[in-house]
Every structure is written in C-alpha cells, then in structure tokens.
Design an enzyme around this catalytic site. Structure first.
Site, mmCIF file in Angstrom:
data_model
loop_
_atom_site.group_PDB
_atom_site.id
_atom_site.type_symbol
_atom_site.label_atom_id
_atom_site.label_comp_id
_atom_site.label_asym_id
_atom_site.label_seq_id
_atom_site.Cartn_x
_atom_site.Cartn_y
_atom_site.Cartn_z
ATOM 1 N N ASP A 18 -6.766 13.295 -25.244
ATOM 2 C CA ASP A 18 -6.515 12.001 -24.704
ATOM 3 C C ASP A 18 -5.969 10.994 -25.752
ATOM 4 O O ASP A 18 -6.412 10.915 -27.056
ATOM 5 C CB ASP A 18 -8.290 11.262 -24.390
ATOM 6 C CG ASP A 18 -8.194 9.817 -24.285
ATOM 7 O OD1 ASP A 18 -6.899 9.086 -24.281
ATOM 8 O OD2 ASP A 18 -9.124 9.485 -23.994
ATOM 9 N N TYR A 59 0.813 -1.040 -0.121
ATOM 10 C CA TYR A 59 -0.129 -0.018 0.135
ATOM 11 C C TYR A 59 0.806 1.211 0.156
ATOM 12 O O TYR A 59 1.831 1.424 0.803
ATOM 13 C CB TYR A 59 -0.948 -0.020 1.139
ATOM 14 C CG TYR A 59 -2.227 -0.201 0.890
ATOM 15 C CD1 TYR A 59 -3.131 0.754 0.091
ATOM 16 C CD2 TYR A 59 -3.193 -1.286 1.412
ATOM 17 C CE1 TYR A 59 -4.217 0.391 -0.125
ATOM 18 C CE2 TYR A 59 -4.404 -1.546 0.979
ATOM 19 C CZ TYR A 59 -5.119 -0.601 0.226
ATOM 20 O OH TYR A 59 -6.299 -0.797 -0.275
ATOM 21 N N THR A 104 -3.741 5.875 -21.845
ATOM 22 C CA THR A 104 -3.670 4.622 -21.406
ATOM 23 C C THR A 104 -2.146 4.244 -21.692
ATOM 24 O O THR A 104 -1.214 4.830 -22.245
ATOM 25 C CB THR A 104 -4.603 3.492 -22.058
ATOM 26 O OG1 THR A 104 -4.273 3.626 -23.430
ATOM 27 C CG2 THR A 104 -6.001 3.707 -21.815
ATOM 28 N N GLU A 144 -0.657 4.782 -0.336
ATOM 29 C CA GLU A 144 -1.299 6.092 -0.715
ATOM 30 C C GLU A 144 -0.623 7.148 -0.656
ATOM 31 O O GLU A 144 0.231 7.260 0.532
ATOM 32 C CB GLU A 144 -2.576 5.979 0.142
ATOM 33 C CG GLU A 144 -3.751 5.184 -0.322
ATOM 34 C CD GLU A 144 -4.893 5.193 0.579
ATOM 35 O OE1 GLU A 144 -5.107 6.129 1.395
ATOM 36 O OE2 GLU A 144 -5.598 4.135 0.570
ATOM 37 N N ARG A 194 -1.615 -2.578 -18.419
ATOM 38 C CA ARG A 194 -3.178 -1.889 -18.576
ATOM 39 C C ARG A 194 -2.932 -0.671 -17.456
ATOM 40 O O ARG A 194 -2.829 -0.995 -16.407
ATOM 41 C CB ARG A 194 -4.129 -2.812 -18.561
ATOM 42 C CG ARG A 194 -4.273 -3.946 -19.218
ATOM 43 C CD ARG A 194 -5.584 -4.784 -19.243
ATOM 44 N NE ARG A 194 -6.390 -4.103 -19.934
ATOM 45 C CZ ARG A 194 -6.722 -4.142 -21.311
ATOM 46 N NH1 ARG A 194 -5.917 -4.753 -21.952
ATOM 47 N NH2 ARG A 194 -7.529 -3.220 -21.726
ATOM 48 N N LYS A 204 -1.789 0.365 -25.063
ATOM 49 C CA LYS A 204 -2.094 0.354 -26.300
ATOM 50 C C LYS A 204 -0.833 0.295 -27.245
ATOM 51 O O LYS A 204 0.016 -0.632 -27.159
ATOM 52 C CB LYS A 204 -3.123 1.357 -26.802
ATOM 53 C CG LYS A 204 -4.716 1.132 -25.999
ATOM 54 C CD LYS A 204 -5.499 2.119 -26.535
ATOM 55 C CE LYS A 204 -6.843 1.950 -25.726
ATOM 56 N NZ LYS A 204 -6.917 2.650 -24.572
HETATM 57 N N1 DSN Z 1 -11.661 0.158 -25.287
HETATM 58 C C1 DSN Z 1 -10.647 0.948 -26.094
HETATM 59 C C2 DSN Z 1 -10.549 0.596 -27.423
HETATM 60 O O1 DSN Z 1 -10.784 -0.442 -27.855
HETATM 61 O O2 DSN Z 1 -10.305 1.638 -28.227
HETATM 62 C C3 DSN Z 1 -10.703 2.406 -25.655
HETATM 63 O O3 DSN Z 1 -10.697 2.391 -24.280
#
Ligand code: DSN
Length: 414
Positions: free
Chosen positions: A198, A52, A224, A54, A233, A227
């Site tokens: 984003d 933990y 994110t 925080e 993730r 990707k």
């Molecule tokens: N779910 C993602 C995508 O497939 O683009 C975006 O968050």
C-alpha cells in the site's frame, strides 16, 4: 465572486468559502493532505458526476458510455505508464476500498494477514481490529525495533516463516523511512504469501523515482490518489496480469457498484500532471522540505522518530517537551498550523491522546514554499509549543502564519 452555490445554497456556499479561506491562511502540515490543481478540481466537479457506468471500458451495464470509456482508458494508460505497471484499476473509491479488493482477490475470511502494527506506523486497513481487515481476517503484526525505530526485518522474516500468512501487506501512514520491498518479497516468498504494498503515502515519490518502486516486487500495489500523488480523493490498484481479473472482479461487482467517473477523470488529469518534469521537481522539493523541517525541530530539542526523515513526513516524539500529541495539535491549530496527533512506536499513551505529532511537507511544497519557509514554519511551531496554553501568543503567531501564507497564494483564481 458569487457562485451558483452561493446563490442557491448560501449556507453550504458560505461554508465552502470558509474552508477555502482556512486552507489559504493556514500552514497545512498534515502529511496525507495536498492541494489538487484547478484542472483536477474542474474534472472532479464536472458533469461526469451524472453518469452511471457499472463495468469496465467496453463492457458496461449502461448505454451512453462512449466518452467515459475513453476517460477511464486514458486514466488506466497514464497510471500504467507512470508506474510501469502491467495492469491498473482506477475505480477504487478510496485506499481502503483498494485494500479490501486486493485482500478479497487473494484471501478468504479467516485467512492470515500479516500487516504493520498501526501503533508503529501502519494503517487501519492493514489489520486493525476495529477495521474490516481485522474483523474478517486473522491478523498478525510486525513493527519497528525499539532502538532504531526502523522496521524489524529479521522479526518480519521470522514471523512470516512461522505464521505462513496468505498475505503480507507493506506500507504505512506514519513511517518516515524508506521501506525495503526486497525484504518484504523475501518474507512473502518464505511464506508463499501474496505481497500487497500500500503505497498511498509515498506514491508521488515513487512516481518521481525518489522512492523505490514496489511495482514488480509486489504482487498487488494499492494507493490513494490524493496524498503525495496530488489528485482527487480516491484509490487505485496496480497488479501483475495474472491477478488482473480477480482484482477487477473484486472492485466491481465485488465491493463497488457504479464507478465515480468524475473522480476517474480527475485521476487521469492528476496522472497526466505526474508524468511531467515539474512533478519530479516538486517531489524532490517535498523531500528537501520535510528534511529541513525535521532538522530545525531536532535543533530545537524535539526528538524526531528514527532520527529524521527520508520521505515527505516526520514524526515528533513530544515526551521530552512534556506535551501530548493532542495538546500540541490543538495549540498549533490556534496558531494556524494544521497537523495531526499520531502514536509513536511503543507509545505509552492511547491513540486518542498520543505522544507524537506527524508533520508532512506535500501541501506547503505545492504552494511553492521551500527551505527558507520551512525554517519559518519550524520557528512558528517551536514558539507555539513553548507556550501551548498562551492563547494571546498563539494568536500573534497566527498573524505571522497568515502573512507568510499570503506570499504563496492558493487558488488565486477562485
Ligand atoms: N488517514 C490517512 C492518513 O492521514 O495517513 C491514511 O488513510
């Protein structure tokens, strides 16, 4: 090789193994997916899970944070270097959490948010009525022109001027072209709005210098990390110094409790990888592969939304083939090809069926596939979608897919 998981929980162990085999044997074309390195996975699955922490480095609510402080600082420093950002927060559990914190840092409930229409390539957290963003804020949308399928910047500027939203959010999950962040800056300045970008989908391309960076033009950038960035993730936020305190406070204690320090360690590993020349080569190949896939499919008579792609993904309009996105996704799955149905701009069908199919090259490129393999993949797609109801033929394509996949071993040490 038997693992501790197989011994202690054979049910879960077997399912994890099945999923590994599925990933190995299929052509993974889901644009938002990728294969993280074994080092990223090792950090993600490490004993850091137990801690933990925080708070933030040097300001925790728990003892014993000596090492996790150093880990989080490494993650912050690496991502700041990667994107030349003034400030970074690496604690968001996801892209949606990152967006929530960004909005909460500069808006209050009821304020106006101008985001890209989900049906035109936006994202749920950019103002969809079924998402927190659409429920908490007053949402207005912009989209693409019907003739070019490119963002209608004139309409965006007009709307920004009329509505004067508190926040404009740029970014997309199914827009195959480069977003003009300078135009968004202009729109935000007209409205005296905060500009949030984003970059979840194309962050890896930005890191490699292939896609223009929103950092510097946007007030807040979210992403994110799993990707094109090819990490664990999770999410991240970059911002200018004056917004740092507000943004950090919205992540913790605003909307999150203890950070996932194992994920933060994995993010640090991924940012380290993204700082290498290999990562740049990889991203160049991602774009080449996506373009090659799209060109092949266009040659086979598929309409490619916006006429092609400049990024890692392409969007097909299946109407001329008398197919829905759902039917195509299901047929391809039987052929061992993973894709997702996706609305196309001005789609007459509901988003549970759609007229579109989204294809992305990041994962296959990680496996080492290049243009010749994209030619083969496109050939399999064309063949499968020419007889989507012929299960025998789909099964035969699947065998060819598996043969191709075997030439590009995935996680050979597992
Ligand atoms: N779910 C993602 C995508 O497939 O683009 C975006 O968050």
């Amino acid at each position: 090789m038997e693992t501790i998981l197989d011994r202690q929980d054979p049910q879960i162990g077997a399912l994890v193994k099945n999923e590994l085999e599925r990933q190995r044997r299929c052509l993974e074309l889901i644009a938002s997916e990728n294969f993280a390195s074994e080092a990223v996975l090792a950090a993600n699955g490490s004993i850091l899970n137990n801690k933990y922490a925080e708070g933030y480095p040097g300001r925790r609510y728990y003892g014993g944070c000596e090492f996790v402080d150093q880990i989080e600082e490494l993650a912050i420093n690496r991502v700041r270097k990667l994107f030349q950002a003034e400030h970074a927060n690496v604690q968001p559990h996801s892209g949606s959490q990152a967006n929530m914190a960004a909005y909460f840092a500069v808006m209050k409930p009821g304020d106006a948010l101008l985001g890209m229409d989900l049906a035109h390539g936006g994202h749920l957290s950019h103002g969809s009525q079924v998402n927190f963003s659409g429920r908490i804020f007053t949402v207005h949308t912009y989209g693409v022109r019907e003739d070019t399928e490119l963002i209608d910047y004139d309409a965006l500027l007009k709307k920004a001027d009329e509505i004067k939203p508190e926040v404009i959010v740029a970014g997309s999950s199914a827009y195959p072209r480069i977003i003009d962040f300078a135009k968004f800056r202009e729109a935000a300045d007209l409205a005296n709005a905060v500009l949030v970008v984003d970059m979840a989908h194309f962050a890896g391309l930005v890191a490699a210098g292939i896609y223009p960076s929103p950092v510097g033009l946007a007030d807040i950038v979210t992403s994110t990390t799993h990707k094109t960035l090819r990490g664990p993730r999770g999410g991240l936020i970059l911002c200018k110094k004056p917004l740092a305190k507000q943004v950090d406070g919205q992540i913790f204690p605003g909307i999150q409790g203890g950070p996932l320090v194992h994920v933060i360690a994995a993010k640090a590993v991924a940012f380290g990888e993204a700082l290498t020349p290999d990562f740049m080569d990889y991203q160049h190949q991602v774009v080449l592969n996506a373009a090659r896939l799209a060109a092949n499919l266009a040659d086979a008579g598929f309409r490619v939304v916006s006429g092609g792609t400049s990024t890692h993904l392409a969007l097909l309009d299946l109407r001329s083939k008398n197919l829905t996105g759902l039917a195509a996704e299901q047929a391809l799955e039987k052929a061992g090809i993973a894709t997702n149905k996706n609305s196309i701009p001005f789609d007459p069908r509901p988003n549970t069926i759609t007229s579109g199919l989204r294809l992305g090259a990041p994962a296959l490129t990680t496996r080492g596939m290049k243009e010749p393999e994209m030619d083969q993949a496109a050939g399999f797609i064309v063949e499968a979608l020419s007889t989507p109801n012929d299960d025998n033929r789909l099964k035969k394509i699947r065998q060819k897919v598996e043969t191709l996949c075997q030439l590009f071993p995935l996680y050979p040490n597992m």
